[in-house]
Design an enzyme around this catalytic site. Structure first.
Site, PDB file in Angstrom:
ATOM      1  N   LEU A   1      11.457 -59.688   8.716  1.00 35.94           N
ATOM      2  CA  LEU A   1      12.729 -60.253   9.158  1.00 35.94           C
ATOM      3  C   LEU A   1      12.553 -61.166  10.362  1.00 35.94           C
ATOM      4  O   LEU A   1      13.171 -62.229  10.446  1.00 35.94           O
ATOM      5  CB  LEU A   1      13.691 -59.118   9.484  1.00 35.94           C
ATOM      6  CG  LEU A   1      15.125 -59.528   9.794  1.00 35.94           C
ATOM      7  CD1 LEU A   1      15.820 -59.996   8.522  1.00 35.94           C
ATOM      8  CD2 LEU A   1      15.890 -58.360  10.414  1.00 35.94           C
TER       9      LEU A   1
ATOM     10  N   ASP B   1       4.343 -57.410  23.944  1.00 37.55           N
ATOM     11  CA  ASP B   1       4.472 -56.002  23.581  1.00 37.55           C
ATOM     12  C   ASP B   1       5.616 -55.455  24.410  1.00 37.55           C
ATOM     13  O   ASP B   1       5.501 -55.315  25.630  1.00 37.55           O
ATOM     14  CB  ASP B   1       3.172 -55.247  23.882  1.00 37.55           C
ATOM     15  CG  ASP B   1       3.246 -53.774  23.528  1.00 37.55           C
ATOM     16  OD1 ASP B   1       4.356 -53.277  23.227  1.00 37.55           O
ATOM     17  OD2 ASP B   1       2.197 -53.106  23.561  1.00 37.55           O
TER      18      ASP B   1
ATOM     19  N   ASN C   1      14.304 -58.194  17.812  1.00 31.76           N
ATOM     20  CA  ASN C   1      13.983 -57.761  16.458  1.00 31.76           C
ATOM     21  C   ASN C   1      12.878 -56.709  16.401  1.00 31.76           C
ATOM     22  O   ASN C   1      12.828 -55.914  15.469  1.00 31.76           O
ATOM     23  CB  ASN C   1      13.576 -58.978  15.614  1.00 31.76           C
ATOM     24  CG  ASN C   1      12.960 -58.571  14.290  1.00 31.76           C
ATOM     25  OD1 ASN C   1      13.647 -58.125  13.378  1.00 31.76           O
ATOM     26  ND2 ASN C   1      11.640 -58.716  14.170  1.00 31.76           N
TER      27      ASN C   1
ATOM     28  N   TYR D   1      14.501 -42.738  13.728  1.00 28.05           N
ATOM     29  CA  TYR D   1      14.905 -44.131  13.538  1.00 28.05           C
ATOM     30  C   TYR D   1      16.418 -44.266  13.623  1.00 28.05           C
ATOM     31  O   TYR D   1      16.943 -45.162  14.297  1.00 28.05           O
ATOM     32  CB  TYR D   1      14.400 -44.632  12.189  1.00 28.05           C
ATOM     33  CG  TYR D   1      14.723 -46.080  11.909  1.00 28.05           C
ATOM     34  CD1 TYR D   1      13.979 -47.100  12.498  1.00 28.05           C
ATOM     35  CD2 TYR D   1      15.761 -46.424  11.047  1.00 28.05           C
ATOM     36  CE1 TYR D   1      14.278 -48.432  12.242  1.00 28.05           C
ATOM     37  CE2 TYR D   1      16.059 -47.754  10.781  1.00 28.05           C
ATOM     38  CZ  TYR D   1      15.311 -48.762  11.383  1.00 28.05           C
ATOM     39  OH  TYR D   1      15.601 -50.075  11.121  1.00 28.05           O
TER      40      TYR D   1
ATOM     41  N   LYS E   1      18.588 -46.489  16.493  1.00 28.54           N
ATOM     42  CA  LYS E   1      19.470 -47.604  16.170  1.00 28.54           C
ATOM     43  C   LYS E   1      20.903 -47.343  16.629  1.00 28.54           C
ATOM     44  O   LYS E   1      21.622 -48.279  17.002  1.00 28.54           O
ATOM     45  CB  LYS E   1      19.424 -47.890  14.665  1.00 28.54           C
ATOM     46  CG  LYS E   1      18.080 -48.456  14.195  1.00 28.54           C
ATOM     47  CD  LYS E   1      17.717 -49.747  14.911  1.00 28.54           C
ATOM     48  CE  LYS E   1      16.449 -50.379  14.374  1.00 28.54           C
ATOM     49  NZ  LYS E   1      16.097 -51.646  15.040  1.00 28.54           N
TER      50      LYS E   1
ATOM     51  N   THR F   1      10.547 -55.703   3.362  1.00 35.79           N
ATOM     52  CA  THR F   1       9.598 -55.934   4.453  1.00 35.79           C
ATOM     53  C   THR F   1       8.646 -54.751   4.517  1.00 35.79           C
ATOM     54  O   THR F   1       8.784 -53.784   3.769  1.00 35.79           O
ATOM     55  CB  THR F   1      10.342 -56.071   5.794  1.00 35.79           C
ATOM     56  OG1 THR F   1      11.010 -54.829   6.076  1.00 35.79           O
ATOM     57  CG2 THR F   1      11.375 -57.191   5.739  1.00 35.79           C
TER      58      THR F   1
END
Length: 236
Positions: free
Chosen positions: A16, A62, A89, A159, A163, A194
């Site tokens: 992405l 990084d 991103n 995860y 988010k 991806t």
């Protein structure tokens, strides 16, 4: 003075991030700074753009390393003197869908938050002073519907929580910047094909990148503090 809008894309070496950086770099009036932990991984993006006569600035970054973030900030300050667009991103997904939150190794949660939340905040804190010199700054946080409280489910708990926290960052930052020209939004690109999304995902990275670029190029009367997929608002 460079009249182009200066845009930084984190995690631009693949998927992405690469698609968003490529799309933005082909638009009139934008100079893209594409970043990755290993800048050699940006060669595919750089060479592909060069074939069509477009230029991208590849830089090492990084977001979990303060020295790396500071080095990018100092380079942008010297090279351009300001920043107009920041696309956050870079992110990781290291826990499995089958992982129960009751069995989630806490080290996986720490590592996920260190990149997806703390790293994003570290980069934003470092670069925001340069964005205050912009005519109209745009911050885009690449989130996910997996972080929506409205549709929260089991699976990949680290995860998901990272988010959700990223969306909280979006709301807080947008509130703090209310009344300025800087707009802050979260976007969900959908399930994309991806390295993170896997080969069975229905969307190409280029399709997912559309909402990212849309949020990065919002007009003066565009929204701030929202969550969007396919350029339409979605519940938190």
């Amino acid at each position: 003075m460079d009249e182009r809008l200066i845009a930084v894309v984190s995690g631009a070496s693949r998927g992405l991030g690469r698609a968003a950086a490529h799309r933005l770099a082909t638009m009139d009036g934008y100079q893209v700074v594409a970043t990755a932990r290993n800048p050699d991984d940006l060669e595919i993006l750089r060479s592909k753009l060069a074939l069509s006569g477009h230029v991208v600035e590849p830089r090492q970054l990084d977001i979990t390393d303060g020295a790396s973030v500071d080095a990018l900030r100092d380079w942008i300050a010297t090279r351009f003197g300001r920043l107009d667009v920041l696309i956050n991103n870079a992110g990781i997904l290291i826990d499995r869908h089958s992982t129960s939150i009751l069995e989630l190794p806490l080290e996986q949660l720490r590592d996920t938050l260190e990149t997806n939340l703390i790293g994003t905040l570290r980069l934003t804190q470092a670069l925001l002073p340069l964005m205050r010199a912009s005519r109209a700054g745009r911050i885009v946080n690449v989130a996910s519907s997996m972080g929506q409280l409205a549709e929260m489910d089991a699976g990949t708990p680290a995860y998901r929580m990272s988010k959700t926290a990223l969306n909280a960052l979006t709301r807080i930052l947008a509130a703090e910047l209310a009344g300025t020209s800087i707009k802050v939004n979260s976007v969900c690109p959908g399930w994309c094909r991806t390295d993170l999304g896997g080969p069975e995902a229905p969307r190409l990275p280029e399709e997912g990148a559309e909402v990212v670029v849309w949020a990065a190029t919002l007009p003066e009367d565009g929204p701030s503090g929202g969550f969007f997929r396919d350029c339409l608002p979605i519940p938190w």
